[in-house]
Design an enzyme around this catalytic site. Sequence first.
Site, PDB file in Angstrom:
ATOM      1  N   ARG A 195       5.831  12.120  -2.379  1.00 39.25           N
ATOM      2  CA  ARG A 195       6.080  12.622  -1.010  1.00 39.25           C
ATOM      3  C   ARG A 195       7.245  11.884  -0.391  1.00 39.25           C
ATOM      4  O   ARG A 195       7.577  10.785  -0.785  1.00 39.25           O
ATOM      5  CB  ARG A 195       4.833  12.396  -0.156  1.00 39.25           C
ATOM      6  CG  ARG A 195       3.689  13.337  -0.451  1.00 39.25           C
ATOM      7  CD  ARG A 195       2.495  13.006   0.419  1.00 39.25           C
ATOM      8  NE  ARG A 195       2.898  12.844   1.821  1.00 39.25           N
ATOM      9  CZ  ARG A 195       2.262  12.012   2.667  1.00 39.25           C
ATOM     10  NH1 ARG A 195       1.270  11.269   2.232  1.00 39.25           N
ATOM     11  NH2 ARG A 195       2.654  11.910   3.917  1.00 39.25           N
ATOM     12  N   PRO A 242       0.791  -1.230   0.000  1.00 35.12           N
ATOM     13  CA  PRO A 242       0.000   0.000   0.000  1.00 35.12           C
ATOM     14  C   PRO A 242       0.819   1.273   0.000  1.00 35.12           C
ATOM     15  O   PRO A 242       1.891   1.343   0.594  1.00 35.12           O
ATOM     16  CB  PRO A 242      -0.819  -0.109   1.301  1.00 35.12           C
ATOM     17  CG  PRO A 242      -0.090  -1.098   2.129  1.00 35.12           C
ATOM     18  CD  PRO A 242       0.573  -2.048   1.185  1.00 35.12           C
ATOM     19  N   ASN A 243       0.307   2.277  -0.684  1.00 32.48           N
ATOM     20  CA  ASN A 243       0.873   3.615  -0.823  1.00 32.48           C
ATOM     21  C   ASN A 243       2.104   3.692  -1.720  1.00 32.48           C
ATOM     22  O   ASN A 243       2.545   4.793  -2.048  1.00 32.48           O
ATOM     23  CB  ASN A 243       1.226   4.211   0.549  1.00 32.48           C
ATOM     24  CG  ASN A 243       0.007   4.493   1.385  1.00 32.48           C
ATOM     25  OD1 ASN A 243      -0.901   5.205   0.963  1.00 32.48           O
ATOM     26  ND2 ASN A 243      -0.037   3.899   2.575  1.00 32.48           N
ATOM     27  N   GLU A 257      12.310 -10.205   0.594  1.00 40.80           N
ATOM     28  CA  GLU A 257      11.624  -9.018   1.120  1.00 40.80           C
ATOM     29  C   GLU A 257      12.485  -7.796   0.843  1.00 40.80           C
ATOM     30  O   GLU A 257      13.701  -7.825   1.103  1.00 40.80           O
ATOM     31  CB  GLU A 257      11.412  -9.191   2.626  1.00 40.80           C
ATOM     32  CG  GLU A 257      10.764  -8.051   3.355  1.00 40.80           C
ATOM     33  CD  GLU A 257      10.648  -8.310   4.850  1.00 40.80           C
ATOM     34  OE1 GLU A 257      10.925  -9.451   5.295  1.00 40.80           O
ATOM     35  OE2 GLU A 257      10.288  -7.370   5.571  1.00 40.80           O
ATOM     36  N   HIS A 264      12.773  -3.454   1.178  1.00 42.07           N
ATOM     37  CA  HIS A 264      12.306  -2.164   1.694  1.00 42.07           C
ATOM     38  C   HIS A 264      13.216  -1.082   1.123  1.00 42.07           C
ATOM     39  O   HIS A 264      14.449  -1.213   1.161  1.00 42.07           O
ATOM     40  CB  HIS A 264      12.355  -2.131   3.219  1.00 42.07           C
ATOM     41  CG  HIS A 264      11.474  -3.158   3.852  1.00 42.07           C
ATOM     42  ND1 HIS A 264      10.099  -3.031   3.895  1.00 42.07           N
ATOM     43  CD2 HIS A 264      11.765  -4.354   4.421  1.00 42.07           C
ATOM     44  CE1 HIS A 264       9.596  -4.091   4.486  1.00 42.07           C
ATOM     45  NE2 HIS A 264      10.570  -4.918   4.794  1.00 42.07           N
ATOM     46  N   TYR A 290      12.116   7.762   0.602  1.00 40.80           N
ATOM     47  CA  TYR A 290      11.809   6.705  -0.374  1.00 40.80           C
ATOM     48  C   TYR A 290      12.388   6.961  -1.757  1.00 40.80           C
ATOM     49  O   TYR A 290      12.154   6.198  -2.683  1.00 40.80           O
ATOM     50  CB  TYR A 290      10.288   6.528  -0.459  1.00 40.80           C
ATOM     51  CG  TYR A 290       9.689   6.114   0.855  1.00 40.80           C
ATOM     52  CD1 TYR A 290       8.928   6.997   1.610  1.00 40.80           C
ATOM     53  CD2 TYR A 290       9.933   4.845   1.371  1.00 40.80           C
ATOM     54  CE1 TYR A 290       8.404   6.618   2.837  1.00 40.80           C
ATOM     55  CE2 TYR A 290       9.415   4.468   2.597  1.00 40.80           C
ATOM     56  CZ  TYR A 290       8.650   5.360   3.319  1.00 40.80           C
ATOM     57  OH  TYR A 290       8.140   4.984   4.532  1.00 40.80           O
ATOM     58  N   ARG A 326      14.377   3.524  11.550  1.00 34.40           N
ATOM     59  CA  ARG A 326      13.199   4.393  11.594  1.00 34.40           C
ATOM     60  C   ARG A 326      12.397   4.180  12.876  1.00 34.40           C
ATOM     61  O   ARG A 326      12.905   3.636  13.865  1.00 34.40           O
ATOM     62  CB  ARG A 326      12.368   4.161  10.320  1.00 34.40           C
ATOM     63  CG  ARG A 326      13.188   4.448   9.043  1.00 34.40           C
ATOM     64  CD  ARG A 326      12.357   4.357   7.803  1.00 34.40           C
ATOM     65  NE  ARG A 326      11.261   5.321   7.848  1.00 34.40           N
ATOM     66  CZ  ARG A 326      10.198   5.220   7.042  1.00 34.40           C
ATOM     67  NH1 ARG A 326      10.094   4.200   6.182  1.00 34.40           N
ATOM     68  NH2 ARG A 326       9.243   6.114   7.111  1.00 34.40           N
ATOM     69  N   ASN A 359       7.672  -6.002  -1.453  1.00 34.04           N
ATOM     70  CA  ASN A 359       7.763  -4.878  -0.543  1.00 34.04           C
ATOM     71  C   ASN A 359       6.369  -4.715   0.046  1.00 34.04           C
ATOM     72  O   ASN A 359       5.511  -4.089  -0.567  1.00 34.04           O
ATOM     73  CB  ASN A 359       8.207  -3.594  -1.249  1.00 34.04           C
ATOM     74  CG  ASN A 359       8.361  -2.452  -0.265  1.00 34.04           C
ATOM     75  OD1 ASN A 359       7.862  -2.510   0.863  1.00 34.04           O
ATOM     76  ND2 ASN A 359       9.059  -1.407  -0.678  1.00 34.04           N
ATOM     77  N   ALA A 412       3.392  -0.940   4.522  1.00 35.11           N
ATOM     78  CA  ALA A 412       2.905  -0.948   5.914  1.00 35.11           C
ATOM     79  C   ALA A 412       2.437  -2.322   6.372  1.00 35.11           C
ATOM     80  O   ALA A 412       2.491  -2.633   7.576  1.00 35.11           O
ATOM     81  CB  ALA A 412       1.777   0.071   6.061  1.00 35.11           C
TER      82      ALA A 412
HETATM   83  O1  RP4 Z   1      10.934   1.285   3.152  1.00 33.26           O
HETATM   84  C1  RP4 Z   1       9.997   0.688   2.560  1.00 33.26           C
HETATM   85  O2  RP4 Z   1      10.011   0.346   1.364  1.00 33.26           O
HETATM   86  C2  RP4 Z   1       8.679   0.410   3.309  1.00 33.26           C
HETATM   87  O3  RP4 Z   1       8.339  -0.967   3.120  1.00 33.26           O
HETATM   88  C3  RP4 Z   1       7.658   1.267   2.684  1.00 33.26           C
HETATM   89  C4  RP4 Z   1       6.726   1.951   3.377  1.00 33.26           C
HETATM   90  C5  RP4 Z   1       5.881   2.914   2.639  1.00 33.26           C
HETATM   91  C6  RP4 Z   1       5.512   2.640   1.368  1.00 33.26           C
HETATM   92  C7  RP4 Z   1       4.796   3.554   0.656  1.00 33.26           C
HETATM   93  C8  RP4 Z   1       4.443   4.784   1.181  1.00 33.26           C
HETATM   94  C9  RP4 Z   1       4.819   5.040   2.444  1.00 33.26           C
HETATM   95  S1  RP4 Z   1       4.440   6.552   3.186  1.00 33.26           S
HETATM   96  C10 RP4 Z   1       4.205   7.566   1.801  1.00 33.26           C
HETATM   97  C11 RP4 Z   1       2.908   7.919   1.431  1.00 33.26           C
HETATM   98  C12 RP4 Z   1       2.708   8.747   0.345  1.00 33.26           C
HETATM   99  C13 RP4 Z   1       3.805   9.212  -0.421  1.00 33.26           C
HETATM  100  C14 RP4 Z   1       5.098   8.836  -0.053  1.00 33.26           C
HETATM  101  C15 RP4 Z   1       5.309   7.997   1.046  1.00 33.26           C
HETATM  102  C16 RP4 Z   1       5.497   4.124   3.219  1.00 33.26           C
HETATM  103  C17 RP4 Z   1       6.565   1.820   4.853  1.00 33.26           C
HETATM  104  O4  RP4 Z   1       5.174   1.677   5.211  1.00 33.26           O
HETATM  105  C18 RP4 Z   1       7.386   0.668   5.410  1.00 33.26           C
HETATM  106  O5  RP4 Z   1       7.464   0.802   6.839  1.00 33.26           O
HETATM  107  C19 RP4 Z   1       8.774   0.661   4.789  1.00 33.26           C
END
Ligand code: RP4
Length: 143
Positions: free
Chosen positions: A20, A12-13, A101, A103, A25, A110, A77, A80
């Site tokens: 963002r 997700p996301n 896996e 990340h 990221y 973190r 990946n 969350a």
């Molecule tokens: O570091 C990662 O790849 C991770 O798996 C990825 C995550 C992740 C993935 C996508 C989006 C976000 S937060 C976000 C939301 C919108 C735009 C940018 C970042 C966190 C986290 O939830 C994980 O704790 C860590």
Amino acid sequence: MRAHKILVLHGPNLNQLGIRQPEIYGHETLDDINSRLFEKAAVNGWDITCLQSNHEGDLIDAIHAARTDGTGLIVINPAAYTHTSVAILDALNAYEGGVIEVHLSNIHKRESFRHHSYVSRRADGVIAGLGSRGYLLALDTLS
Ligand SMILES: O=C(O)[C@]1(O)C=C(c2cccc(Sc3ccccc3)c2)[C@@H](O)[C@H](O)C1
């Protein structure tokens, strides 16, 4: 030689990447990352599928399908869901191929709630903190 069949799962996301928190990221979008994966697979003659979903059940359904469709490697990946999903762990435990896996960030540097991964109980390897290169390195386990 039988071509490798690979499933890449983005949780997700991750469809919001590059928009963002680039400091965490990176600046690449998910399409940028997938393009690099497709290119590497084409060079090596591998069959690769990339799926992103914000829905836990979609990811689980894809893992179930991988059990019987000849997929030899799942690169996941879970985003969350890494920290919450026993359901994804259970689905992966029923899958008999390779699991890596990935990340983008180093989850161990973190917030504490990101330090635990359910998926790591099944993963054959975990790559964290190397950005999008982590996905490419996961594919290198096939070379
Ligand atoms: O570091 C990662 O790849 C991770 O798996 C990825 C995550 C992740 C993935 C996508 C989006 C976000 S937060 C976000 C939301 C919108 C735009 C940018 C970042 C966190 C986290 O939830 C994980 O704790 C860590």
